[in-house]
Design an enzyme around this catalytic site. Structure first.
Site, PDB file in Angstrom:
ATOM      1  N   LYS A 158       1.030  -0.952   0.074  1.00 13.09           N
ATOM      2  CA  LYS A 158      -0.137  -0.028   0.007  1.00 13.09           C
ATOM      3  C   LYS A 158       0.871   1.551  -0.209  1.00 13.09           C
ATOM      4  O   LYS A 158       2.133   1.130   0.633  1.00 13.09           O
ATOM      5  CB  LYS A 158      -0.897  -0.317   1.459  1.00 13.09           C
ATOM      6  CG  LYS A 158      -2.253  -0.988   1.101  1.00 13.09           C
ATOM      7  CD  LYS A 158      -2.907  -1.215   2.469  1.00 13.09           C
ATOM      8  CE  LYS A 158      -4.095  -1.249   2.761  1.00 13.09           C
ATOM      9  NZ  LYS A 158      -5.047  -1.331   3.355  1.00 13.09           N
ATOM     10  N   GLU A 200       0.863  -4.810   4.577  1.00 13.11           N
ATOM     11  CA  GLU A 200       0.630  -5.228   5.317  1.00 13.11           C
ATOM     12  C   GLU A 200      -0.186  -6.699   4.761  1.00 13.11           C
ATOM     13  O   GLU A 200      -0.969  -7.215   3.857  1.00 13.11           O
ATOM     14  CB  GLU A 200      -0.892  -4.624   5.469  1.00 13.11           C
ATOM     15  CG  GLU A 200      -2.592  -5.030   6.195  1.00 13.11           C
ATOM     16  CD  GLU A 200      -3.081  -3.166   6.046  1.00 13.11           C
ATOM     17  OE1 GLU A 200      -3.242  -2.509   6.878  1.00 13.11           O
ATOM     18  OE2 GLU A 200      -3.866  -3.299   5.507  1.00 13.11           O
ATOM     19  N   ARG A 291      -9.525  13.556   5.557  1.00 10.95           N
ATOM     20  CA  ARG A 291     -10.175  14.314   4.473  1.00 10.95           C
ATOM     21  C   ARG A 291     -11.647  13.815   3.721  1.00 10.95           C
ATOM     22  O   ARG A 291     -12.007  13.082   4.607  1.00 10.95           O
ATOM     23  CB  ARG A 291      -9.137  14.071   3.086  1.00 10.95           C
ATOM     24  CG  ARG A 291      -9.845  12.300   2.600  1.00 10.95           C
ATOM     25  CD  ARG A 291      -8.226  12.558   1.175  1.00 10.95           C
ATOM     26  NE  ARG A 291      -7.931  11.009   0.905  1.00 10.95           N
ATOM     27  CZ  ARG A 291      -9.185  10.474   0.401  1.00 10.95           C
ATOM     28  NH1 ARG A 291     -10.765  11.042  -0.349  1.00 10.95           N
ATOM     29  NH2 ARG A 291      -8.710   9.187  -0.073  1.00 10.95           N
ATOM     30  N   VAL A 294     -14.764  11.031  -1.136  1.00 12.76           N
ATOM     31  CA  VAL A 294     -15.639  11.095  -2.787  1.00 12.76           C
ATOM     32  C   VAL A 294     -16.944  10.153  -2.201  1.00 12.76           C
ATOM     33  O   VAL A 294     -18.233  10.578  -3.278  1.00 12.76           O
ATOM     34  CB  VAL A 294     -15.082  10.207  -3.664  1.00 12.76           C
ATOM     35  CG1 VAL A 294     -15.935  10.195  -5.083  1.00 12.76           C
ATOM     36  CG2 VAL A 294     -13.845  10.879  -4.537  1.00 12.76           C
TER      37      VAL A 294
END
Length: 451
Positions: A158, A200, A291, A294
């Site tokens: 990632k 991960e 943040r 979407v």
């Protein structure tokens, strides 16, 4: 309250922010690259500033140009939207130095939470269940090989500096790592201006469940969960709320874990705490997206709470004025992402002129888009054309409303994933809520009649 806000983003999220500002009586300034000169957000803003050529690194990720634009138009605040600089601690710190409010978390919170590796440490400190992962950012293949040898396979590679599926690859052996690492690193660097990666443990047969949070530095509220288990190449395609796979006890436990993490960080602004839920209903923290997301309209449809307006209010120093008990999700909501990729031709990207556009409407239907007939879809950016959000009294009603809405969509001139979205709404596993991240529902196109 601010008098003018500069929006340091593009596309539908920039249009969404402009509309929120208008409702609040706040003037807006748009920034745009040369490729976006005719974009909808440029048309709708009170004023606009070109900040560079098409390449994101020279425009939407170019901090000096964005700060200069904000100062030139007299903006007191910058909203970074979703993506680009939204999770950049450096950008938030530069805004602070120039005494411009960054509408989002503080630089310190972004450093702790926006960086995925640091967020895992914060979650561990807060007592959240986490997956085993590499402890340091991976910047070269040799370090990545050592980390994989220690962690074991299968694993997930990632991006450390951002989410949205960019820089993400499944790793099942060292040979895959050799190929995937440079690809993921390049993808992450292009999207987040940082090529740092981490590994991960991969959970198979899992569902992706996230909690929408809102904090003002003192108070934290959650707006319930969203299920984002319909993904393609780790990119979310369809989101819904509430999750069809959670019982009330598990739902409360995951929401409690999310708010616990946010409180430990004294979190400010909107954010999303993301989890994987395995076959045994065990949940694991995977990241904190610091943040606006979407898919935030899904939570807005259920709660009636305007997350973008609350971001602005918190950045202006206001406190959250509602209690957790006041948040009462109502019904069910589904969001479909209409993208400029040909789902019937190996998802080939499709840029060019939109010659025809018809988007749905009616009770319970919301469309967030920056596209219009005559719009030229550029090749340099995200392929999202529109988000179609449908709300119903329950999941069956929301699926029925989504089917109706998708049937009304017409896009001419470019190919999209509309046929795929329609198939998902009729896919038995999706309709029953049995789908997981392992298999993409609706993937196979139906056989022609008589075949």
């Amino acid at each position: 309250m601010f008098e003018k806000i500069l929006i340091a983003n593009r596309g539908e999220i920039a249009v969404r922010i402009i509309r929120a500002c208008r409702e609040m009586g706040i003037k807006t300034a748009a920034v745009y690259s040369e490729a976006d000169a005719a974009s909808m957000h440029v048309r709708l803003a009170d004023e606009s500033v070109c900040i560079g050529p098409a390449a994101a690194a020279e425009s939407y990720l170019h901090v000096p140009n964005i700060i200069a634009a904000a100062r030139n138009v007299g903006a007191e605040a910058i909203h970074p939207g979703a993506g680009f600089l939204a999770e950049s601690a450096m950008f938030a710190e530069v805004c602070r130095e120039y005494e411009i409010a960054n509408i989002g978390p503080t630089p310190e919170q972004l450093a702790a939470a926006g960086n995925k590796s640091a967020a895992i440490e914060a979650a561990r400190d807060a007592g959240l269940p986490i997956l085993e992962s590499s402890s340091e950012p991976l910047r070269d293949l040799r370090t990545a090989r050592d980390a994989l040898a220690e962690l074991g396979t299968p694993a997930m590679l990632k991006a450390a500096a951002g989410g949205g599926g960019r820089g993400m690859r499944q790793i099942r052996n060292f040979s895959q790592l050799m190929t995937a690492f440079p690809q993921a690193q390049s993808e992450a660097a292009a999207a987040f201006d940082s090529g740092d990666l981490y590994l991960e443990r991969l959970v198979e047969g899992a569902r992706h469940v996230e909690i929408q949070i809102l904090g003002d530095g003192r108070n934290v509220r959650h707006l319930g969960e969203r299920d984002c288990s319909v993904q393609r190449r780790h990119q979310k395609v369809i989101e819904e709320a509430p999750s069809p796979s959670l019982n009330d006890k598990l739902r409360r436990r995951i929401a409690s874990a999310a708010t616990k993490l946010a409180r430990s960080l004294k979190y400010e602004s909107a954010g999303t705490v993301e989890f994987l839920v395995d076959k045994d209903d065990k949940h694991y923290f995977i990241e904190l997206n610091a943040r606006i997301q979407v898919e935030h309209p899904v939570s807005e449809a259920l709660t009636g709470i305007d997350l973008v307006q609350w971001q602005i209010r918190i950045a202006a120093g206001e406190r959250i004025d509602f209690k957790q008990g006041d948040v009462k999700p109502n019904g069910h909501a589904i969001e479909c992402r209409l993208i400029a990729e040909d789902s019937e031709n190996d998802w080939v990207p499709s840029a060019g002129l939109v010659s025809k556009l018809s988007l749905p409407g009616g009770p319970g239907v919301r469309v967030d888009s920056h596209v219009y007939a005559g719009y030229q879809v550029p090749t340099q950016y995200d392929s999202l054309l529109a988000k179609i959000i449908c709300h119903g009294r329950d999941r069956d009603a929301a699926i029925a409303a989504t089917r109706t809405a998708l049937a009304e969509v017409e896009v001419g001139g470019i190919a999209t994933n509309l046929p795929y979205l329609k198939r998902v709404m009729d896919d038995p596993d999706f309709v029953a809520g049995r789908h997981t991240l392992d298999e993409m529902p609706g993937q196979a196109a139906p056989e022609p009649a008589g075949a």
